[in-house]
Design an enzyme around this catalytic site. Sequence first.
Site, PDB file in Angstrom:
ATOM      1  N   CYS A 130       0.837  -1.205   0.000  1.00  0.00           N
ATOM      2  CA  CYS A 130       0.000   0.000   0.000  1.00  0.00           C
ATOM      3  C   CYS A 130       0.872   1.255   0.000  1.00  0.00           C
ATOM      4  CB  CYS A 130      -0.993  -0.038   1.155  1.00  0.00           C
ATOM      5  SG  CYS A 130      -2.394   1.097   0.933  1.00  0.00           S
ATOM      6  N   HIS A 154      -3.502  -5.494   0.865  1.00  0.00           N
ATOM      7  CA  HIS A 154      -2.876  -5.760   2.165  1.00  0.00           C
ATOM      8  C   HIS A 154      -2.864  -7.251   2.498  1.00  0.00           C
ATOM      9  CE1 HIS A 154      -2.511  -1.645   3.891  1.00  0.00           C
ATOM     10  NE2 HIS A 154      -3.512  -1.369   3.073  1.00  0.00           N
ATOM     11  N   GLU A 168      -1.139  -8.620   4.832  1.00  0.00           N
ATOM     12  CA  GLU A 168      -1.058  -8.762   6.291  1.00  0.00           C
ATOM     13  C   GLU A 168      -2.434  -8.719   6.935  1.00  0.00           C
ATOM     14  OE1 GLU A 168      -1.100  -4.282   5.860  1.00  0.00           O
ATOM     15  OE2 GLU A 168      -0.554  -6.044   4.679  1.00  0.00           O
TER      16      GLU A 168
END
Length: 231
Positions: free
Chosen positions: A85, A202, A204
């Site tokens: 990002c 993302h 994560e």
Amino acid sequence: MTVSIIRFGGSNCDRDAERALAHLEIDAEIVWHEDGLPAETSGIVLPGGFSYGDYLRAGAMAARSPIMNEVREAAADGTPVLGVCNGAQVGCESGLTEGAFTTNESARFQCEHVYLRIERDDTPWTAAYEEGDVIEVPIAHGEGRYEVDDDRLDELEDEGRVLFRYCDEDGETGPDANPNGSKHNVAGVLGEREHVAVLMPHPERATLPDVGGTDGQGILRGFETAATGVE
């Protein structure tokens, strides 16, 4: 291995990355950008957020932090680097990868789940998948539209450096599956070498089972794969 997660002023996904890597039993620590890279660094995350409030351009100011000279040197020496990002924006702005991420076609911040198609399975970041696999991960950005000169984009395609592409759940690309207007539905690209990659979604946030899906785990396991080699 120890993955250094670089925190800039305005980073806000560094702890997310740390927790996700810890869940995968990958040693990681958050590093303040002014302190430089620790000597034991064997992997680097440029995390999401709004470094320096996205002033000038998203990622432009963080890209000029002295630590990014160390990141470029580490990448040149073979250290795996993943920009996510805002970190993808920093990666482009600092020359780790080509192109730029700019204002969404909708001109608004978008936070939603999207589908990504794996374009290659022979890189550290995609070795856990098969080419053509579709994974679901979240996005959260206002400047995620990938832009690069058309001729250069064709070259990147020919060089196999488009790693992730926005698609629908069946793996089909097109305007309806493109959340931000990125050229060729590009969601993530490789640097000159395959151990350097940036992506706007993302992974994560798609790693912890108690929080949501786990489709992003394979991307983060790229740090382990980079250390042992792609099979």
